[in-house]
Design a protein around this motif. Sequence first.
Motif, PDB file in Angstrom:
ATOM      1  N   ASN A 238      48.740 115.413  75.113  1.00  0.00           N
ATOM      2  CA  ASN A 238      48.152 114.128  74.723  1.00  0.00           C
ATOM      3  C   ASN A 238      48.388 113.803  73.255  1.00  0.00           C
TER       4      ASN A 238
ATOM      5  N   SER B  23      50.632 109.306  80.816  1.00  0.00           N
ATOM      6  CA  SER B  23      49.560 109.641  79.870  1.00  0.00           C
ATOM      7  C   SER B  23      48.169 109.480  80.486  1.00  0.00           C
ATOM      8  N   LEU B  24      47.996 108.498  81.361  1.00  0.00           N
ATOM      9  CA  LEU B  24      46.675 108.302  81.976  1.00  0.00           C
ATOM     10  C   LEU B  24      46.283 109.503  82.830  1.00  0.00           C
ATOM     11  N   TYR B  25      47.244 110.023  83.588  1.00  0.00           N
ATOM     12  CA  TYR B  25      46.954 111.212  84.390  1.00  0.00           C
ATOM     13  C   TYR B  25      46.644 112.398  83.494  1.00  0.00           C
TER      14      TYR B  25
ATOM     15  N   PHE C  92      45.295 112.461  80.447  1.00  0.00           N
ATOM     16  CA  PHE C  92      43.940 112.358  79.908  1.00  0.00           C
ATOM     17  C   PHE C  92      42.899 112.576  81.010  1.00  0.00           C
ATOM     18  N   TYR C  93      43.197 112.071  82.199  1.00  0.00           N
ATOM     19  CA  TYR C  93      42.260 112.230  83.320  1.00  0.00           C
ATOM     20  C   TYR C  93      42.049 113.709  83.650  1.00  0.00           C
TER      21      TYR C  93
ATOM     22  N   THR D 239      39.461 107.274  77.177  1.00  0.00           N
ATOM     23  CA  THR D 239      40.831 106.857  76.886  1.00  0.00           C
ATOM     24  C   THR D 239      41.495 106.272  78.126  1.00  0.00           C
ATOM     25  N   VAL D 240      41.251 106.896  79.270  1.00  0.00           N
ATOM     26  CA  VAL D 240      41.814 106.378  80.520  1.00  0.00           C
ATOM     27  C   VAL D 240      41.302 104.964  80.783  1.00  0.00           C
TER      28      VAL D 240
ATOM     29  N   ASP E 262      42.821 102.154  78.562  1.00  0.00           N
ATOM     30  CA  ASP E 262      44.167 101.703  78.932  1.00  0.00           C
ATOM     31  C   ASP E 262      44.245 101.194  80.370  1.00  0.00           C
TER      32      ASP E 262
ATOM     33  N   THR F 115      40.325 101.386  86.653  1.00  0.00           N
ATOM     34  CA  THR F 115      40.267 102.702  87.303  1.00  0.00           C
ATOM     35  C   THR F 115      38.803 103.125  87.371  1.00  0.00           C
TER      36      THR F 115
ATOM     37  N   VAL G 289      36.932 106.725  87.334  1.00  0.00           N
ATOM     38  CA  VAL G 289      36.746 107.466  86.094  1.00  0.00           C
ATOM     39  C   VAL G 289      35.352 107.209  85.524  1.00  0.00           C
TER      40      VAL G 289
END
Length: 574
Positions: free
Chosen positions: A410, A419-421, A423-424, A458-459, A462, A466, A469
Motif C-alpha cells: 500500500n 489497490s482497493l483489494y 487495503f481491504y 481508504t477503500v 475511493d 462498496t 466495507v
Amino acid sequence: MKMTKKGITLSLGLVVMGSASFAQSISDAKKAIDAEQYQKASSMLKTLVKTQASKGENYYNLGEVYLRMDYVDSARAVFTQGVAAEPKNSLNYIGLGEADLISNNAASAKTNFAKAVEVSSKKDWIPQLYIGKAYIATDKPDFESALPYLQKAEELDVNDKDAETFLALGDYYALQKKNSEALQNYMRAGNINESLLRGKVQIGRMYTESRAFAESEEVLKEVIAKDPNYGPAYREIAELYMQWANQIPAEFKARAAQALENYKKYIDLTDNSFESKLRYAQFLYYAKDFKTLEEVTSALATSDPNNEKSLVVSRMRGYSAFENKNYPKSLEYMNDFFAKAKDPKRIIASDYLYLGKALAENKQDSLALMNLIKAVEMDSTNVEALADVAKRFYDAKNYPKAIETYDIVNKYNPHGKGSLYNFYYRGLAGYLLYGQGYSANTNPSKDLLVKADAAFATVLKDAPTTIDVLLWRARANNLMDSDTDPKGLKLPFYQQYLDSAEVRIAKNIQPAPPVKSMIEAYNQIAGFASYKNDKAKAKLYWDKVLALDPQNATALEGLKSLTAPAPKAPVRKK
C-alpha cells in the motif's frame, strides 16, 4: 525494448582514408556496421588490423563494434592498441573516452577527449563530431557536454560535406524528445546523402515514440522498399508493431506476430551470432512468446555456455520457464542467474521479481517476500506480485505477515491497480488478528483495529458504493469501543450501511444486500438503543429484524427486555 548499448542506434560515420582499395574495405566495414552486421564488420576489421597494423582508424572502428556489442573491456584493449599503432590519430583517444563514459568515468573521458583534440588539426571537424557523439552514445547521455562539440563540428564543416554531422545532431535532439529539431537535421542529412537510410529510420522511430503508428509504418516501409536488405529498418518496424500491440490490447496477438516476423528478418539480415540470437530472445520476451523464448534460450545455453553474456541467457530462461508455468525450472534458472551475477549492477528489478515469484510458487514464501520487496524498491510497478504474496499470507491465516506485506504494497501502490483489494485485505488481516488475540485473552493492542479501520476508510474513500466495507468499519469500531462505558462508535457505520442497503433494495440494485448483514446492523443499533434506554428506537429496529426473520432470537429477546426494570448491556459481537 532495450537493445545492446543504446536503444537508439547512432551512426558511426566512419572516416574513409588511404588508398582506393583500403577505402573500399573500410567502406564495406562501415556499411556492415550501419546495417548492424557486427560479426561481419568485426571480421573485416580484424583483417584490416592485421594487414594494415599502422592505421589507427582500423582499431578505432573495431573498438566501436565491440562497444556496440557491449564488450567494453575488449573495446578498450583495441583502442589502446590503436593509440600505440598511430599516436597522432585522434580516433582511438576518442574511443577510449567513450569507453570511459560507458564505465562512468567522466574525468578520464575528458582527459582522453582533450588528447584527441590536441593531436588533431584545428580545421578537422571529425574529432569534434565523434566526441559529441560519444557523449550521447551512452545509457545516460551528457547533452550539455555534447552540444559544443557537435556545434563546433558543424562550424568547421563549412561546406556541409558530411551528412554524419547532421545525423548526429538529429540524434542529439531525438534523444531529448525535441522532435522538430531532430526532424530538421535528419532531413538535412538525407539531402546531403540520399543513400543514408539511418536518418529515415530514426524519423520512423520518432513517429513510434509519438504513437503515430500509421505514419511510422509508412516511413519505415519506404526505407524497406528502397533497400530490402537494410536490417535496422526491420528492427525498427518490429519495435513499432510491438508498441502498437501494447497500446491496443485487442490487436496484441496480430501486431505481436507482425513484430516477431519483422524481427526475425532483422536477425536474418544481420548475423546469426550469439549476440543477435540473444537480442531476438529479449524481443520474444516483450512479444510474450514465452514458448519460443524458452526454446531459443535453451539452444543458446548449450551453444556457447562460456560466453560472457550467458548471464543474460540464464535470466531469460528463468523468465520464460516461469511464464510457461514451469516453476521448479524457473527457480533453478533464477538461482543460477544470481550465482553468476557477481556484479550487483547487473541485477535489475525484474530479476528479483521473477526469483520472488518462482520462490512463491515453490512455497517458499518468506524468501519470496524478501526478493519481491527488493523488486518493488527498485521499481514500484512490480508491486502486484508482492500483493499476491500478501494474499497468500492472508489465506494461510498468517495475519502478521499479511499485515507486514500489505503495508509495503500500500505504500508503493496507494491508488493503482488492485489497490482497493489490498487495503481491504489489510483491514481484514488487522481485524482478524485482533479477534484472535481477543478470543485468546492475550490483550491485543487496539492499534490493530485503528489501522484496520483506516484501511477500510481508504477503500470507502475511493469506492464509496462498496457498502460491505461499512460493516467491517462498524465491527472494528465496535471492538475499539470501551468495554465498560461504550460510546457507540459502531453506530454511524451500521446506520450508513442500512441507509445504503435500503436504497439498493428500493431501487432493485443488484446484488441485493444480504439479509444476514442487515439483521446484524439492525440488532446492533437496537441493542445499543436499549442500553441507552431509548426503547422506542430499540423497538423500531428489532421490529425491522423480525420483518426479515420472524424467529430471530436476538430480536425476540430484546423486545422482551424492553419491559424489564433495567436495560440490558449492548450487543457487542455478532
